[in-house]
Design an enzyme around this catalytic site. Structure first.
Site, PDB file in Angstrom:
ATOM      1  N   GLY A 107       1.047  -1.194  -0.089  1.00 26.75           N
ATOM      2  CA  GLY A 107      -0.021   0.180   0.150  1.00 26.75           C
ATOM      3  C   GLY A 107       0.848   1.141  -0.056  1.00 26.75           C
ATOM      4  O   GLY A 107       1.883   1.364  -0.667  1.00 26.75           O
ATOM      5  N   THR A 109       1.303   4.972   2.667  1.00 29.70           N
ATOM      6  CA  THR A 109       1.137   5.825   3.827  1.00 29.70           C
ATOM      7  C   THR A 109      -0.072   7.046   3.419  1.00 29.70           C
ATOM      8  O   THR A 109      -0.546   7.485   4.460  1.00 29.70           O
ATOM      9  CB  THR A 109       2.237   6.667   4.749  1.00 29.70           C
ATOM     10  OG1 THR A 109       2.968   7.329   3.595  1.00 29.70           O
ATOM     11  CG2 THR A 109       3.017   5.416   5.200  1.00 29.70           C
ATOM     12  N   TYR A 137      -5.964   7.062  -5.690  1.00 27.47           N
ATOM     13  CA  TYR A 137      -4.756   6.272  -5.646  1.00 27.47           C
ATOM     14  C   TYR A 137      -5.038   5.468  -3.992  1.00 27.47           C
ATOM     15  O   TYR A 137      -4.942   4.410  -3.652  1.00 27.47           O
ATOM     16  CB  TYR A 137      -3.434   6.869  -5.848  1.00 27.47           C
ATOM     17  CG  TYR A 137      -2.301   6.157  -5.468  1.00 27.47           C
ATOM     18  CD1 TYR A 137      -1.720   5.236  -6.192  1.00 27.47           C
ATOM     19  CD2 TYR A 137      -1.499   6.336  -4.069  1.00 27.47           C
ATOM     20  CE1 TYR A 137      -0.410   4.708  -6.005  1.00 27.47           C
ATOM     21  CE2 TYR A 137      -0.426   5.861  -3.834  1.00 27.47           C
ATOM     22  CZ  TYR A 137       0.356   4.706  -4.664  1.00 27.47           C
ATOM     23  OH  TYR A 137       1.241   4.176  -4.290  1.00 27.47           O
ATOM     24  N   PRO A 164       4.206   1.317   3.141  1.00 25.04           N
ATOM     25  CA  PRO A 164       5.572   2.013   3.176  1.00 25.04           C
ATOM     26  C   PRO A 164       5.350   3.650   3.124  1.00 25.04           C
ATOM     27  O   PRO A 164       4.370   3.995   2.401  1.00 25.04           O
ATOM     28  CB  PRO A 164       6.265   1.575   1.897  1.00 25.04           C
ATOM     29  CG  PRO A 164       5.205   0.911   0.853  1.00 25.04           C
ATOM     30  CD  PRO A 164       4.082   0.509   1.999  1.00 25.04           C
ATOM     31  N   TRP A 245       8.396  22.730  -5.904  1.00 28.50           N
ATOM     32  CA  TRP A 245       6.941  22.930  -5.836  1.00 28.50           C
ATOM     33  C   TRP A 245       6.503  23.079  -4.326  1.00 28.50           C
ATOM     34  O   TRP A 245       6.978  22.533  -3.288  1.00 28.50           O
ATOM     35  CB  TRP A 245       6.333  21.652  -6.155  1.00 28.50           C
ATOM     36  CG  TRP A 245       6.435  21.097  -7.720  1.00 28.50           C
ATOM     37  CD1 TRP A 245       7.254  22.188  -8.497  1.00 28.50           C
ATOM     38  CD2 TRP A 245       6.266  20.007  -8.363  1.00 28.50           C
ATOM     39  NE1 TRP A 245       7.422  21.477  -9.835  1.00 28.50           N
ATOM     40  CE2 TRP A 245       6.705  20.227  -9.697  1.00 28.50           C
ATOM     41  CE3 TRP A 245       5.445  19.171  -7.933  1.00 28.50           C
ATOM     42  CZ2 TRP A 245       6.495  19.107 -10.646  1.00 28.50           C
ATOM     43  CZ3 TRP A 245       5.231  17.885  -8.920  1.00 28.50           C
ATOM     44  CH2 TRP A 245       5.846  18.177 -10.154  1.00 28.50           C
ATOM     45  N   ARG A 252       8.216  15.256   4.880  1.00 29.27           N
ATOM     46  CA  ARG A 252       8.120  13.867   4.448  1.00 29.27           C
ATOM     47  C   ARG A 252       9.020  13.061   4.842  1.00 29.27           C
ATOM     48  O   ARG A 252      10.215  13.271   5.355  1.00 29.27           O
ATOM     49  CB  ARG A 252       8.310  13.841   2.799  1.00 29.27           C
ATOM     50  CG  ARG A 252       7.037  14.590   2.164  1.00 29.27           C
ATOM     51  CD  ARG A 252       5.894  13.795   2.079  1.00 29.27           C
ATOM     52  NE  ARG A 252       4.894  14.322   1.321  1.00 29.27           N
ATOM     53  CZ  ARG A 252       3.975  15.196   1.669  1.00 29.27           C
ATOM     54  NH1 ARG A 252       3.916  15.675   3.051  1.00 29.27           N
ATOM     55  NH2 ARG A 252       2.679  15.707   0.727  1.00 29.27           N
TER      56      ARG A 252
END
Ligand SMILES: NC(=O)C1=CN([C@@H]2O[C@H](COP(=O)(O)OP(=O)(O)OC[C@H]3O[C@@H](n4cnc5c(N)ncnc54)[C@H](OP(=O)(O)O)[C@@H]3O)[C@@H](O)[C@H]2O)C=CC1
Ligand SMILES: C[C@H]1O[C@H](OP(=O)(O)OP(=O)(O)OC[C@H]2O[C@@H](n3cnc4c(=O)[nH]c(N)nc43)[C@H](O)[C@@H]2O)[C@@H](O)[C@@H](O)C1=O
Length: 360
Positions: A107, A109, A137, A164, A245, A252
């Site tokens: 999958g 996070t 998604y 992950p 961006w 992250r």
């Protein structure tokens, strides 16, 4: 799994799939089944059914998916939900029909709510609304987790799921628009450095991976300047400016793909779905396992780490017309730590390895 087990790695040429194959080989496994996307389109139900009937794999790593960064997810929303639902439905259902002994579903996070309490525990799944940019998604990924759980509960299969964090490493996607932030910034800064060094040969070599469309009457350099400008790399007087961006504020968490692969193999070797029953809970849900480092970094600071590694001397600027996405999505990897696995590569070392791989 025993060393001679027949193992199918779906997506074996991708970032994660290639690392899983390498990890298994290093551990002495040798009986692999693989198919390129061209040879077997996993969205094609009949082709997938025929493939399972022919090959009858015993173990499956499902690392094939339609994957991309924030802008790709936000732009190609229909493609992301369709392809991912089809791939996972086909592979998981055929794995059940053909008696696969264990399957690992990957999958992400982004399945957790946009404003999830931090760090994110497995039990926070489906407690609030999702981040908009990757909702299609994420919904496909949630369906994959629930499909594995449901088949296990109804049919007694042994399908496990991992979530992950953001990954990077060899065989990553370095597309300047559709990739994730880390490979995108590695490549952009590599191009920025070449521009400030007047290394036109280096720029040409890199852009060879892109179609350079000639513009009537323009010199090659003008065409290259306009391509670089399109991707946020501009030369003004003597300095080079490079676009990041969003605001640079989102946090992250990054995990080296080979660590990720090692965690996947560790879980295939050591974790079964039945282990979820150990605590006596009657309602079995949220059986997936987070895979992460438990450490995050602001995108602005990631930019500085990459800049230093690449040796780019220009100026970073922020384009807030581009989306930030979730402001923070840090995993709580304690479940995985309790099982006995922890990552080994920290971000600084990983960025250096990623840059080395890109310029190999
Ligand atoms: N990269 C990341 O940061 C993260 C990834 N993940 C998950 O990890 C898994 C692997 O991702 P990653 O390795 O990054 O992705 P990649 O894009 O690097 O690789 C995906 C692989 O899937 C194959 N594939 C895609 N569509 C199809 C199809 N229709 N039929 C057959 N094969 C197909 C691709 O083949 P081809 O290249 O030929 O199209 C490729 O080999 C995915 O489930 C992803 O959601 C989760 C969290 C973060
Ligand atoms: C793994 C994960 O990946 C996706 O989510 P994401 O984490 O938001 O993905 P990302 O890596 O593309 O961006 C992270 C952050 O970085 C910023 N950012 C700066 N500059 C660039 C840049 O140049 N490119 C990109 N892509 N992002 C940039 C960007 O604006 C954002 O704030 C999901 O859609 C979903 O697929 C998923 O599960």
């Amino acid at each position: 799994m025993i060393k001679s087990s027949k193992i199918y790695i779906a997506g074996h040429r991708g970032l994660v799939g290639s690392a899983i194959l390498k990890n298994l080989e290093a551990k002495g496994y040798s009986n692999f089944v693989t198919r390129t996307h061209k040879a077997l389109d996993l969205t094609d139900s009949t082709a997938v059914a025929n493939f399972f009937a022919l090959e009858k794999p015993e173990y499956v790593f499902l690392a094939a998916a339609k994957v991309g960064g924030i802008v790709a997810n936000n732009t190609y929303r229909a493609d992301f939900i369709y392809a991912n639902l089809m791939i996972q439905n086909n592979v998981i259902h055929q794995a059940y029909l053909h008696g696969v002994k264990k399957l690992l579903f990957l999958g992400s996070t982004c399945i957790y709510p946009k404003n999830c309490p931090q760090p994110m525990k497995e039990d926070y799944l489906l407690t609030d609304v999702l981040e908009y940019t990757n909702e299609p998604y994420a919904i496909a990924k949630i369906a994959g987790i629930k499909m594995c759980e449901s088949y296990n509960l109804q049919y007694g299969t042994n399908f496990i799921s991992v979530m992950p964090t953001n990954l990077y490493g060899p065989n990553d996607n370095f597309d300047l628009e559709k990739s994730h932030v880390l490979p995108a910034l590695v490549r952009k800064m590599h191009l920025g450095k070449a521009l400030e060094n007047n290394d036109w040969e280096g720029i040409r070599k890199d852009l060879d991976r892109l179609p350079i469309e000639g513009v009537n009457g323009s010199s090659e350099k003008d065409v290259i300047y306009s391509i670089l400008d399109k991707y946020g790399i501009q030369q003004k007087e003597d300095a080079v400016y490079l676009e990041i961006w969003g605001s640079g504020k989102p946090m992250r968490e990054f995990l080296w793909s080979e660590d990720m692969a090692d965690a996947c193999v560790f879980l295939m070797e050591n974790r079964d779905f039945k282990d979820c029953y150990a605590d006596g809970t009657k309602e079995i849900r949220n059986t997936h396992i987070n895979i992460g480092t438990g450490k995050d970094i602001a995108i602005k600071d990631l930019g500085e780490v990459i800049k230093k590694t690449v040796g780019f001397k220009g100026t970073l600027f922020f384009n807030t017309d581009k989306p930030d996405g979730t402001l923070k999505k840090l995993t709580d990897p304690s479940k995985l730590h309790q099982l006995g696995w922890k990552h080994t590569i920290e971000l600084g070392e990983g960025v250096a390895k990623a840059y080395q791989w890109y310029t190999r």
